[in-house]
Design a protein around this motif. Structure first.
Motif, PDB file in Angstrom:
ATOM      1  N   THR A  41       0.845  -1.193   0.000  1.00 54.69           N
ATOM      2  CA  THR A  41       0.000   0.000   0.000  1.00 54.69           C
ATOM      3  C   THR A  41       0.879   1.240   0.000  1.00 54.69           C
ATOM      4  O   THR A  41       1.769   1.386   0.843  1.00 54.69           O
ATOM      5  N   VAL A  42       0.654   2.110  -0.949  1.00 53.18           N
ATOM      6  CA  VAL A  42       1.420   3.351  -1.056  1.00 53.18           C
ATOM      7  C   VAL A  42       0.453   4.523  -0.935  1.00 53.18           C
ATOM      8  O   VAL A  42      -0.566   4.572  -1.617  1.00 53.18           O
ATOM      9  N   GLU A  43       0.765   5.457  -0.062  1.00 52.28           N
ATOM     10  CA  GLU A  43      -0.085   6.622   0.114  1.00 52.28           C
ATOM     11  C   GLU A  43       0.011   7.536  -1.113  1.00 52.28           C
ATOM     12  O   GLU A  43       0.927   7.424  -1.926  1.00 52.28           O
ATOM     13  N   ASN A  44      -0.952   8.450  -1.225  1.00 52.82           N
ATOM     14  CA  ASN A  44      -0.905   9.412  -2.321  1.00 52.82           C
ATOM     15  C   ASN A  44       0.409  10.179  -2.285  1.00 52.82           C
ATOM     16  O   ASN A  44       0.848  10.629  -1.224  1.00 52.82           O
ATOM     17  N   LEU A  45       1.031  10.323  -3.430  1.00 54.80           N
ATOM     18  CA  LEU A  45       2.288  11.043  -3.505  1.00 54.80           C
ATOM     19  C   LEU A  45       2.056  12.543  -3.282  1.00 54.80           C
ATOM     20  O   LEU A  45       0.966  13.055  -3.551  1.00 54.80           O
ATOM     21  N   VAL A  46       3.074  13.208  -2.797  1.00 59.66           N
ATOM     22  CA  VAL A  46       3.003  14.667  -2.669  1.00 59.66           C
ATOM     23  C   VAL A  46       2.785  15.238  -4.068  1.00 59.66           C
ATOM     24  O   VAL A  46       3.494  14.893  -5.015  1.00 59.66           O
ATOM     25  N   ASN A  47       1.791  16.083  -4.188  1.00 58.61           N
ATOM     26  CA  ASN A  47       1.464  16.647  -5.497  1.00 58.61           C
ATOM     27  C   ASN A  47       2.498  17.700  -5.891  1.00 58.61           C
ATOM     28  O   ASN A  47       2.657  18.717  -5.216  1.00 58.61           O
ATOM     29  N   VAL A  48       3.198  17.429  -6.989  1.00 59.91           N
ATOM     30  CA  VAL A  48       4.213  18.380  -7.445  1.00 59.91           C
ATOM     31  C   VAL A  48       3.729  19.170  -8.662  1.00 59.91           C
ATOM     32  O   VAL A  48       4.462  19.993  -9.207  1.00 59.91           O
ATOM     33  N   CYS A  49       2.490  18.903  -9.077  1.00 58.74           N
ATOM     34  CA  CYS A  49       1.932  19.595 -10.249  1.00 58.74           C
ATOM     35  C   CYS A  49       1.111  20.806  -9.827  1.00 58.74           C
ATOM     36  O   CYS A  49       0.518  20.821  -8.747  1.00 58.74           O
ATOM     37  N   GLU A  50       1.045  21.760 -10.710  1.00 57.04           N
ATOM     38  CA  GLU A  50       0.132  22.889 -10.567  1.00 57.04           C
ATOM     39  C   GLU A  50      -0.844  22.881 -11.722  1.00 57.04           C
ATOM     40  O   GLU A  50      -0.640  22.186 -12.734  1.00 57.04           O
ATOM     41  N   ALA A  51      -1.916  23.633 -11.577  1.00 56.04           N
ATOM     42  CA  ALA A  51      -2.979  23.611 -12.577  1.00 56.04           C
ATOM     43  C   ALA A  51      -2.503  24.061 -13.952  1.00 56.04           C
ATOM     44  O   ALA A  51      -3.060  23.655 -14.976  1.00 56.04           O
ATOM     45  N   ARG A  52      -1.461  24.888 -14.005  1.00 55.10           N
ATOM     46  CA  ARG A  52      -0.950  25.371 -15.291  1.00 55.10           C
ATOM     47  C   ARG A  52       0.115  24.450 -15.885  1.00 55.10           C
ATOM     48  O   ARG A  52       0.683  24.752 -16.932  1.00 55.10           O
ATOM     49  N   ASP A  53       0.381  23.329 -15.217  1.00 56.14           N
ATOM     50  CA  ASP A  53       1.318  22.350 -15.771  1.00 56.14           C
ATOM     51  C   ASP A  53       0.612  21.485 -16.809  1.00 56.14           C
ATOM     52  O   ASP A  53      -0.603  21.276 -16.726  1.00 56.14           O
ATOM     53  N   PRO A  54       1.353  20.956 -17.782  1.00 51.11           N
ATOM     54  CA  PRO A  54       0.719  20.096 -18.789  1.00 51.11           C
ATOM     55  C   PRO A  54       0.307  18.759 -18.215  1.00 51.11           C
ATOM     56  O   PRO A  54       0.942  18.241 -17.289  1.00 51.11           O
ATOM     57  N   ILE A  55      -0.759  18.182 -18.769  1.00 50.95           N
ATOM     58  CA  ILE A  55      -1.246  16.869 -18.349  1.00 50.95           C
ATOM     59  C   ILE A  55      -1.046  15.829 -19.442  1.00 50.95           C
ATOM     60  O   ILE A  55      -0.771  14.672 -19.168  1.00 50.95           O
ATOM     61  N   TYR A  56      -1.187  16.238 -20.716  1.00 52.29           N
ATOM     62  CA  TYR A  56      -0.981  15.260 -21.792  1.00 52.29           C
ATOM     63  C   TYR A  56      -0.466  15.923 -23.057  1.00 52.29           C
ATOM     64  O   TYR A  56      -0.591  17.138 -23.253  1.00 52.29           O
ATOM     65  N   VAL A  57       0.127  15.092 -23.907  1.00 49.22           N
ATOM     66  CA  VAL A  57       0.500  15.470 -25.270  1.00 49.22           C
ATOM     67  C   VAL A  57      -0.150  14.460 -26.201  1.00 49.22           C
ATOM     68  O   VAL A  57       0.077  13.255 -26.058  1.00 49.22           O
ATOM     69  N   ILE A  58      -0.977  14.924 -27.107  1.00 51.04           N
ATOM     70  CA  ILE A  58      -1.596  14.055 -28.101  1.00 51.04           C
ATOM     71  C   ILE A  58      -1.179  14.522 -29.487  1.00 51.04           C
ATOM     72  O   ILE A  58      -1.295  15.710 -29.819  1.00 51.04           O
ATOM     73  N   TYR A  59      -0.663  13.589 -30.272  1.00 48.11           N
ATOM     74  CA  TYR A  59      -0.199  13.914 -31.624  1.00 48.11           C
ATOM     75  C   TYR A  59      -1.336  13.828 -32.623  1.00 48.11           C
ATOM     76  O   TYR A  59      -2.165  12.915 -32.568  1.00 48.11           O
ATOM     77  N   THR A  60      -1.371  14.795 -33.525  1.00 51.92           N
ATOM     78  CA  THR A  60      -2.368  14.821 -34.594  1.00 51.92           C
ATOM     79  C   THR A  60      -1.640  14.926 -35.930  1.00 51.92           C
ATOM     80  O   THR A  60      -0.458  15.254 -35.995  1.00 51.92           O
ATOM     81  N   SER A  61      -2.373  14.679 -36.998  1.00 54.95           N
ATOM     82  CA  SER A  61      -1.815  14.754 -38.344  1.00 54.95           C
ATOM     83  C   SER A  61      -1.318  16.174 -38.628  1.00 54.95           C
ATOM     84  O   SER A  61      -1.915  17.152 -38.180  1.00 54.95           O
TER      85      SER A  61
END
Length: 525
Positions: free
Chosen positions: A158-178
């Motif tokens: 069992t691992v507890e939730n990690l300390v959140n190092v992200c902020e709302a203005r940080d990127p969450i994903y990169v999706i490639y398009t044509s």
């Protein structure tokens, strides 16, 4: 209950740029916080079902924590670092996506169906060091380290939730398009944009703990974003359709009935095929749990809406909602609640969602009601831009000429405001097309063909045939060429859905008086 998007009517052109879409959303929150909260409040509530197995919020959160800790502590994944993931629909896919986010990283989905040449380009262009894989989905590459999700999460620690190092203005994903240059481009989207998009959806079409979303969009396409995360806001469930079964109506019907699915998404052309499949059968009785059917990715026809109302609305009460938006603006930016009766001449793409403004521009000026111009978008949902492509980012993501210090994305789509504030879609300015919801730049196919020897000119067009869309490549050779070699080359460099259905040789391409290729004439050859 379905709420109206807006009660604002546009009486004159000046009111078009005063759209009252400002709304509250938890703008400082990051996506992983929702599942962490639900895991704390309702640890034993079912979160994900797949292959007859049911996993609780606690299960998903614990496994994601385990993998996230491994990524951060063992592999040294830093905040904002892009991490690839190659996994068909499965428990491992969900855990992998959440683990990358929890570690502070940015998830970048890669399809197992891509040719190795394209996968290597995505790895090179994104600069990733790690790719998460499922046992059966491993890709062949020596460019990055592959991390087997199964091996890491089989540990029962069992691992507890990690300390959140992200902020709302940080990127969450990169999706490639044509891409028009012959190479795909990666769109970078922030947490804040996704949270706004999901908060709007939950406000408009509220889910409860009893709702079930059918996840059937491959995660390399942006529609998957709301399927992957919306359920976690409301403590609802996510049902994963077996990989590849999104093409088979019977499999979708079986899954909806078995898992009491209430929310599903279809590309309009696939929805029409689905409706024709169940028309005049008893299969519709197995869909009684449905509440919302969302469509996007293509033009929704009035015939499809009428057929939906005749078959599904009258018998189940399900509603059809038409969404519109590019990958560069966090999935969807407008919404239209289709009427349940009557006839439509054209199905609008609707009105802007929360914290989003839509402008119809021509030469930098707002167009009057009914006048067609380019659809331009500003607001919280506008992406950061294209990964490692500053020139294209500056070309498409511009300063809003109407509001200082605000960015605007030029979609290349054409549209016009209607008097009631809804927007009608009027096609593209360029050579981008969508086939079964898949975004394709015809110029990318043409660029790939032109890489070969003895090719003087090339043009690719799309034509409609028997309610399907086909890609036709027209080639003017400068010497001897082998069509089989051309097809082999394309299969080795492009996704299968971008390989032309037919290749035709011509002595010359037809041109307009301006000297441009006459693509309409090509469509009639």
């Amino acid at each position: 209950m379905i709420y109206n998007n807006s009660k604002v009517f546009f009486d004159d052109v000046s009111s078009i740029n005063i759209q009252h879409t400002d709304a509250y959303f938890p703008e400082n929150k990051t996506i992983q916080r929702f599942i962490e909260e639900q895991s704390l409040w309702y640890p034993n509530r079912v979160a994900v079902c797949f292959h007859g197995q049911r996993y609780t919020y606690s299960d998903i959160n614990r496994k994601a924590n385990l993998l996230a800790k491994f990524l951060r502590d063992t592999k040294g994944v830093k905040t904002g670092e892009i991490v690839g993931i190659v996994a068909d629909r499965s428990l491992e896919m969900i855990v992998g996506v959440y683990a990358i986010i929890k570690a502070g990283g940015v998830y970048m989905p890669i399809s197992t169906d891509l040719p190795s040449k394209r996968i290597e380009y995505l790895i090179y262009d994104s600069g990733i060091n790690y790719v998460l894989v499922k046992k059966n989905d491993a890709i062949k590459t020596d460019s990055v380290e592959l991390i087997n999700i199964d091996v890491v999460i089989e540990n029962e620690t069992t691992v507890e939730n990690l300390v959140n190092v992200c902020e709302a203005r940080d990127p969450i994903y990169v999706i490639y398009t044509s891409g028009t240059t012959g190479k795909p481009k990666g769109v970078v989207v922030e947490h804040r944009s996704v949270v706004n998009r999901l908060n709007w959806m939950q406000k408009m079409y509220p889910l409860s703990k009893d709702d079930v979303i059918l996840q059937k969009t491959p995660i390399v396409f942006d529609v998957s974003v709301w399927e992957l995360f919306w359920w976690s806001i409301a403590g609802a469930q996510l049902c994963l359709l077996d990989p590849g079964m999104e093409r088979f109506p019977q499999a979708i019907i079986d899954s909806i009935e078995k898992n009491h699915v209430t929310v599903v998404h279809f590309v309009p052309s696939m929805l029409f095929q689905f409706l024709k499949y169940i028309e005049d059968t008893d299969e519709v009785n197995r869909l009684s749990s449905l509440r919302y059917v969302f469509t996007s990715g293509e033009v929704l026809s009035p015939i499809c809406v009428e057929l939906f109302n005749k078959i599904l609305y009258t018998k189940t009460g399900a509603r059809i909602i038409n969404l519109y938006g590019p990958t560069e603006a966090t999935v969807d930016v407008t919404c239209y609640n289709c009427p349940t009766e009557g006839k439509l001449e054209r199905v609008p793409i609707g009105k802007p969602i929360d914290n989003t403004k839509i402008y119809i521009l021509s030469n930098g000026e707002i167009q009057p009601i009914g006048k067609v111009g380019e659809i331009c978008i500003s607001g919280v949902g506008v992406a950061r831009g294209y990964l490692n492509n500053q020139e294209l980012t500056m070309e498409r993501f511009i300063e809003n000429p109407l509001i200082p210090n605000e960015r605007m994305y030029k979609t290349g789509d054409l549209g016009a405001f209607m008097k009631d504030g809804n927007i009608e879609y009027h096609g593209r300015k360029d050579c981008q097309v969508k086939i079964r919801g898949l975004r394709i730049e015809l110029e990318e196919i043409e660029s790939s063909i032109m890489e070969l020897e003895n090719i003087k000119q090339c043009a690719v067009v799309n034509i409609e045939k028997n309610s399907d869309v086909l890609l036709i490549a027209f080639i003017v050779p400068s010497g001897e060429i082998d069509i089989k070699l051309i097809k082999d080359h394309l299969r080795g460099s492009l996704p299968q859905y971008m390989v032309p259905n037919r290749i035709t040789l011509l002595e010359e391409l037809p041109v307009l008086p301006t000297g441009k290729i006459d693509r309409n004439m090509l469509k009639n050859i």
